[in-house]
Scaffold this motif. Structure first.
Motif, PDB file in Angstrom:
ATOM      1  N   ASP A 128       0.882  -1.171   0.000  1.00 25.19           N
ATOM      2  CA  ASP A 128       0.000   0.000   0.000  1.00 25.19           C
ATOM      3  C   ASP A 128       0.917   1.218   0.000  1.00 25.19           C
ATOM      4  O   ASP A 128       1.363   1.647   1.062  1.00 25.19           O
ATOM      5  CB  ASP A 128      -0.878  -0.012   1.252  1.00 25.19           C
ATOM      6  CG  ASP A 128      -1.743   1.237   1.384  1.00 25.19           C
ATOM      7  OD1 ASP A 128      -1.761   2.048   0.446  1.00 25.19           O
ATOM      8  OD2 ASP A 128      -2.379   1.403   2.443  1.00 25.19           O
ATOM      9  N   ASP A 132      -2.826  -2.922  -3.218  1.00 19.69           N
ATOM     10  CA  ASP A 132      -4.119  -2.230  -3.160  1.00 19.69           C
ATOM     11  C   ASP A 132      -4.554  -1.766  -4.545  1.00 19.69           C
ATOM     12  O   ASP A 132      -5.707  -1.940  -4.947  1.00 19.69           O
ATOM     13  CB  ASP A 132      -4.070  -1.065  -2.174  1.00 19.69           C
ATOM     14  CG  ASP A 132      -2.965  -0.064  -2.463  1.00 19.69           C
ATOM     15  OD1 ASP A 132      -2.018  -0.404  -3.201  1.00 19.69           O
ATOM     16  OD2 ASP A 132      -3.042   1.070  -1.954  1.00 19.69           O
ATOM     17  N   ALA A 136      -7.703  -3.581  -6.419  1.00 19.39           N
ATOM     18  CA  ALA A 136      -8.824  -2.663  -6.662  1.00 19.39           C
ATOM     19  C   ALA A 136      -9.141  -2.568  -8.152  1.00 19.39           C
ATOM     20  O   ALA A 136     -10.315  -2.622  -8.552  1.00 19.39           O
ATOM     21  CB  ALA A 136      -8.495  -1.280  -6.108  1.00 19.39           C
ATOM     22  N   SER A 155     -11.031   1.989   0.222  1.00 18.72           N
ATOM     23  CA  SER A 155      -9.955   1.000   0.274  1.00 18.72           C
ATOM     24  C   SER A 155      -9.175   1.197   1.562  1.00 18.72           C
ATOM     25  O   SER A 155      -8.665   2.290   1.831  1.00 18.72           O
ATOM     26  CB  SER A 155      -9.029   1.157  -0.944  1.00 18.72           C
ATOM     27  OG  SER A 155      -7.994   0.202  -0.908  1.00 18.72           O
ATOM     28  N   CYS A 157      -6.186  -0.391   4.340  1.00 19.64           N
ATOM     29  CA  CYS A 157      -5.046  -1.305   4.482  1.00 19.64           C
ATOM     30  C   CYS A 157      -4.249  -0.941   5.720  1.00 19.64           C
ATOM     31  O   CYS A 157      -4.068   0.242   6.027  1.00 19.64           O
ATOM     32  CB  CYS A 157      -4.147  -1.252   3.243  1.00 19.64           C
ATOM     33  SG  CYS A 157      -2.751  -2.405   3.312  1.00 19.64           S
ATOM     34  N   TYR A 235      -7.880   5.537 -11.300  1.00 16.17           N
ATOM     35  CA  TYR A 235      -8.811   4.421 -11.180  1.00 16.17           C
ATOM     36  C   TYR A 235     -10.027   4.595 -12.101  1.00 16.17           C
ATOM     37  O   TYR A 235     -10.902   3.740 -12.141  1.00 16.17           O
ATOM     38  CB  TYR A 235      -9.308   4.309  -9.736  1.00 16.17           C
ATOM     39  CG  TYR A 235      -8.325   3.723  -8.740  1.00 16.17           C
ATOM     40  CD1 TYR A 235      -6.950   3.717  -8.963  1.00 16.17           C
ATOM     41  CD2 TYR A 235      -8.790   3.175  -7.551  1.00 16.17           C
ATOM     42  CE1 TYR A 235      -6.080   3.180  -8.029  1.00 16.17           C
ATOM     43  CE2 TYR A 235      -7.921   2.637  -6.610  1.00 16.17           C
ATOM     44  CZ  TYR A 235      -6.564   2.641  -6.858  1.00 16.17           C
ATOM     45  OH  TYR A 235      -5.699   2.109  -5.929  1.00 16.17           O
ATOM     46  N   ARG A 245      -9.075   6.406   0.416  1.00 18.98           N
ATOM     47  CA  ARG A 245      -8.065   5.397   0.741  1.00 18.98           C
ATOM     48  C   ARG A 245      -7.639   5.634   2.190  1.00 18.98           C
ATOM     49  O   ARG A 245      -7.366   6.760   2.583  1.00 18.98           O
ATOM     50  CB  ARG A 245      -6.866   5.516  -0.209  1.00 18.98           C
ATOM     51  CG  ARG A 245      -7.169   5.087  -1.636  1.00 18.98           C
ATOM     52  CD  ARG A 245      -6.149   5.614  -2.632  1.00 18.98           C
ATOM     53  NE  ARG A 245      -4.778   5.508  -2.187  1.00 18.98           N
ATOM     54  CZ  ARG A 245      -4.017   4.411  -2.283  1.00 18.98           C
ATOM     55  NH1 ARG A 245      -4.530   3.317  -2.826  1.00 18.98           N
ATOM     56  NH2 ARG A 245      -2.773   4.409  -1.859  1.00 18.98           N
ATOM     57  N   MET A 360      -6.246  -5.950   4.463  1.00 24.16           N
ATOM     58  CA  MET A 360      -6.716  -5.033   3.427  1.00 24.16           C
ATOM     59  C   MET A 360      -8.189  -5.309   3.160  1.00 24.16           C
ATOM     60  O   MET A 360      -8.634  -6.456   3.214  1.00 24.16           O
ATOM     61  CB  MET A 360      -5.906  -5.209   2.132  1.00 24.16           C
ATOM     62  CG  MET A 360      -6.212  -4.180   1.049  1.00 24.16           C
ATOM     63  SD  MET A 360      -5.188  -4.415  -0.445  1.00 24.16           S
ATOM     64  CE  MET A 360      -3.577  -3.967   0.187  1.00 24.16           C
ATOM     65  N   HIS A 362     -11.355  -3.788   0.465  1.00 26.06           N
ATOM     66  CA  HIS A 362     -11.991  -2.885  -0.499  1.00 26.06           C
ATOM     67  C   HIS A 362     -13.500  -2.984  -0.312  1.00 26.06           C
ATOM     68  O   HIS A 362     -14.048  -4.088  -0.248  1.00 26.06           O
ATOM     69  CB  HIS A 362     -11.653  -3.270  -1.937  1.00 26.06           C
ATOM     70  CG  HIS A 362     -10.196  -3.278  -2.260  1.00 26.06           C
ATOM     71  ND1 HIS A 362      -9.378  -2.193  -2.061  1.00 26.06           N
ATOM     72  CD2 HIS A 362      -9.399  -4.245  -2.783  1.00 26.06           C
ATOM     73  CE1 HIS A 362      -8.149  -2.486  -2.445  1.00 26.06           C
ATOM     74  NE2 HIS A 362      -8.131  -3.724  -2.879  1.00 26.06           N
TER      75      HIS A 362
END
Length: 444
Positions: A128, A132, A136, A155, A157, A235, A245, A360, A362
């Motif tokens: 991360d 991640d 994702a 997300s 972590c 993304y 995040r 982690m 999501h």
């Protein structure tokens, strides 16, 4: 013979180096591990026939360039501020570079040269950032491929202590760079929540952290990471109402760390205050006085500013770190962040048999044909001991796998990238699964 050069043999390098030794043996390649301390590098290469350890002063341009010139590909596990020296040499000499660190402005300024020389600089290729991004994007691309529209992306972590090794009131032990732990959250945070841009200053990052449940673990709390907004276009989630995040900790940690931030115990610019202190108790007394502009005890401070239900837990946390001790401050400390780091490294270290844990999660909400859906994808990895940690495994393996795929010409991208492209994340995630780094999904 192809040669993989690794700069840095510290905490996060053990599993990477072990993996690359096996890769090099299978392919008859050479692994070179370069570190400021020869014994540290030798302890990792361990007389392997396809690996050698070398001592390097990474700030010495001649030493650095000689190693890079002899390499086919370079991996940097150096502290982030040192990457740029290696990066500039890689561009000049014509070598691709992998790091687990964030793309910063210095690296970004090399983007045109990296592209023109047809090199691949793959950054954020650790946990991360790293795993991640890959996990994702695999979810996001899959949802969008079936016509879905993502409305919320969260997300989370964290690098934590495994439950069986959790024996202190902070519920935390150090498995990576201790200075990064001390300064976590210091840049503040910005993210998107219900179509509103939220900016959180450092002093509020650890306030009232929301909790969540993952499997059978004790409740975890999250605090927002740096700049979530910069990842929205990467993304391809410009239309999502929520994008954030975060970092995970056990809930009690956030409550105690909020007090540490409020008292400015992570200050890197208070040299004059620290110079006036002889003991840890002197330091705490000065910090409490600065916070209140009057003499005040730590318990009184908690009564004034912290919810009553947390008083006893936070007192135990501070007592555990012995921050009010009459012990003399060590000679090397020059600011509060130094003092705090010294204590954390003493009190929150991983002992030989201790295990860390990576968690982690999501959380994605989306619609398909106007029908709402959600998916949660979680990962839990437990380390083996204080060397082969879950942190070392999840930071190191993505770098090693990517290096192998690049040298085998299975990843042919050029330019400056993070691992959001399918041609990177698909083969890397596939091999990570063989190492038991697996995500588990629940759909609604």
């Amino acid at each position: 013979m192809k040669t993989i050069l690794v700069f840095g043999a510290g905490k996060s390098a053990t599993v990477l180096i072990d993996y690359l030794k096996d890769v090099c043996a299978a392919s008859h390649w050479q692994l070179v591990v370069a570190d400021a301390h020869l014994l540290t590098a030798q302890s990792k290469t361990n007389n392997h026939p396809f690996a050698k350890a070398v001592e390097v002063n990474v700030t010495d341009a001649d030493e650095r360039r000689m190693l890079i010139t002899d390499a086919s590909i370079v991996i940097s596990l150096l502290p982030p501020h040192l990457h740029i020296m290696v990066a500039k040499d890689c561009v000049a000499i014509g070598r691709s570079l992998l790091t687990a660190s964030y793309v910063d402005a210095d690296i970004r300024n090399l983007e045109a040269e990296i592209k023109s020389k047809e090199l691949l600089f793959l950054c954020e290729m650790g946990l991360d950032p790293g795993i991640d991004h890959m996990s994702a994007m695999q979810l996001i691309d899959g949802i969008q491929a079936k016509g879905g529209t993502i409305t919320s992306f969260k997300s989370h972590c964290g690098g934590l202590v495994a439950p069986e090794s959790d024996d202190n009131p902070w519920h935390y032990k150090i498995s990576w760079n201790p200075r990064n732990i001390v300064m976590a959250g210091s840049a503040g945070a910005v993210y998107k929540l219900n179509n509103e841009i939220i900016q959180t200053p450092y002093q509020q990052v650890f306030e009232n952290c929301e909790e969540l449940q993952i499997g059978a673990l004790s409740p975890l709390a999250w605090y927002p990471n740096r700049d979530s907004l910069s990842y929205i276009p990467l993304y391809n989630l410009q239309d999502a109402a929520t994008f954030i995040r975060t970092t995970l900790r056990y809930a009690d940690f956030c409550k105690g760390w909020d007090v540490i931030v409020d008292l400015e115990l992570t200050d890197e610019k208070d040299q004059s205050l620290v110079a006036s202190c002889k003991t840890f108790a002197d330091w705490m007394e000065q910090k409490l006085f600065k916070a209140e502009q009057r003499d005040i005890s730590f318990r009184m401070y908690l009564e004034l500013y912290v919810e009553e239900t947390a008083h006893d837990k936070i007192l135990r946390q501070f007592d555990y770190l012995e921050l009010n001790s009459v012990e003399l401050l060590p000679h090397h400390v020059t600011c509060s962040a130094d003092i705090l780091q010294y204590r954390l490294e003493q009190k929150l270290k991983l002992h030989t048999a201790d295990k860390d844990m990576i968690v982690m999660l999501h959380e994605i909400d989306y619609t398909v044909h106007q029908q709402p859906h959600s998916v949660k994808s979680s990962l839990i990895v437990t380390g083996e001991d204080n060397l082969r940690t879950a942190m070392a495994k999840t930071v190191g393996l993505p770098l090693g796998i990517a290096a192998k795929l690049i040298l085998d010409e299975k990843i042919k991208l050029k330019g400056l990238h993070i691992p959001t492209r399918k041609e990177i994340y698909e083969p890397v995630l596939e091999e990570l699964a063989l190492h038991n780094i697996l995500f588990h999904e629940t759909m609604q």
